[in-house]
Motif scaffolding. Sequence first.
Motif, short mmCIF file in Angstrom:
data_model
loop_
_atom_site.label_atom_id
_atom_site.label_comp_id
_atom_site.label_asym_id
_atom_site.label_seq_id
_atom_site.Cartn_x
_atom_site.Cartn_y
_atom_site.Cartn_z
N TRP A 65 0.84 -1.19 0.00
CA TRP A 65 0.00 0.00 0.00
C TRP A 65 0.88 1.24 0.00
O TRP A 65 2.07 1.19 0.30
CB TRP A 65 -0.93 0.00 1.22
CG TRP A 65 -0.21 0.16 2.54
CD1 TRP A 65 0.02 1.33 3.21
CD2 TRP A 65 0.38 -0.88 3.32
NE1 TRP A 65 0.72 1.08 4.36
CE2 TRP A 65 0.95 -0.26 4.46
CE3 TRP A 65 0.51 -2.26 3.17
CZ2 TRP A 65 1.63 -1.00 5.43
CZ3 TRP A 65 1.18 -2.98 4.15
CH2 TRP A 65 1.72 -2.36 5.25
N THR A 66 0.25 2.35 -0.32
CA THR A 66 0.89 3.65 -0.19
C THR A 66 -0.14 4.63 0.33
O THR A 66 -1.34 4.51 0.03
CB THR A 66 1.49 4.11 -1.54
OG1 THR A 66 2.24 5.30 -1.32
CG2 THR A 66 0.41 4.40 -2.56
N VAL A 67 0.32 5.58 1.13
CA VAL A 67 -0.57 6.61 1.67
C VAL A 67 -0.40 7.85 0.82
O VAL A 67 0.72 8.36 0.67
CB VAL A 67 -0.24 6.91 3.15
CG1 VAL A 67 -1.17 8.00 3.68
CG2 VAL A 67 -0.35 5.64 3.97
N TYR A 79 -5.49 9.23 1.76
CA TYR A 79 -6.15 7.98 1.40
C TYR A 79 -5.10 6.93 1.09
O TYR A 79 -3.94 7.26 0.82
CB TYR A 79 -7.19 8.14 0.28
CG TYR A 79 -6.69 8.73 -1.01
CD1 TYR A 79 -6.31 7.91 -2.05
CD2 TYR A 79 -6.65 10.11 -1.20
CE1 TYR A 79 -5.89 8.44 -3.24
CE2 TYR A 79 -6.22 10.65 -2.40
CZ TYR A 79 -5.84 9.81 -3.41
OH TYR A 79 -5.41 10.34 -4.60
N VAL A 80 -5.52 5.68 1.19
CA VAL A 80 -4.60 4.56 1.07
C VAL A 80 -4.91 3.79 -0.21
O VAL A 80 -6.04 3.30 -0.38
CB VAL A 80 -4.72 3.60 2.29
CG1 VAL A 80 -3.79 2.40 2.12
CG2 VAL A 80 -4.40 4.35 3.58
N CYS A 82 -3.94 0.44 -2.42
CA CYS A 82 -3.35 -0.84 -2.05
C CYS A 82 -3.41 -1.85 -3.17
O CYS A 82 -4.17 -1.71 -4.13
CB CYS A 82 -4.06 -1.42 -0.82
SG CYS A 82 -5.65 -2.17 -1.19
N ARG A 95 -8.58 0.87 -2.91
CA ARG A 95 -8.26 1.64 -1.71
C ARG A 95 -8.56 0.81 -0.49
O ARG A 95 -9.41 -0.08 -0.52
CB ARG A 95 -9.11 2.90 -1.64
CG ARG A 95 -8.76 3.89 -2.72
CD ARG A 95 -9.53 5.16 -2.52
NE ARG A 95 -9.15 6.10 -3.56
CZ ARG A 95 -9.49 7.36 -3.57
NH1 ARG A 95 -10.23 7.85 -2.61
NH2 ARG A 95 -9.10 8.14 -4.55
N PRO A 101 -3.41 4.81 8.56
CA PRO A 101 -2.20 4.18 7.98
C PRO A 101 -1.43 3.35 9.00
O PRO A 101 -0.89 2.29 8.64
CB PRO A 101 -1.39 5.37 7.48
CG PRO A 101 -2.43 6.41 7.15
CD PRO A 101 -3.49 6.24 8.20
#
Length: 134
Positions: A65-67, A79-80, A82, A95, A101
């Motif tokens: 994932w990335t924030v 928002y995340v 993934c 997402r 997070p």
Amino acid sequence: MTVGPMARDAATAEFFDGTAAGQFLLRHCLACDAISAPQAAQCEQCAATALEWRPAAGDATLISWTVVHRRTDNGEVLYVLCIAQLAEGPWWWSRVEGARPEELRPDAPLRIEYRRHSPHDEAVPVFVLAPAMP
Ligand SMILES: [Zn+2]
């Protein structure tokens, strides 16, 4: 923040019929019994084209994932994004909603839920953290 608007086309119509009914549809191979991602035109194992739709169980595991931090007129929103592996095997990009997070970790159990940008848009699969096992 929720997902953006999505509109169907000929290639996605059956998938979005499924999401509207609360089902994430995967491609089941009639030749070898393998499960492929919804966008597969051929079986990912044997390349057969005789595929049928089969609903996923709705369980997944967080792979990566990335924030995303975005500034708006009302401040910063997070928002995340993934990659998750569905219980049936295929990976899906979406997402993670409703989670901070710092709650995320590799292999975290997820559930599929559906969100609509507006009542006129398609229901889009997103992930939420699955309730912890007692
Ligand atoms: Zn196959």
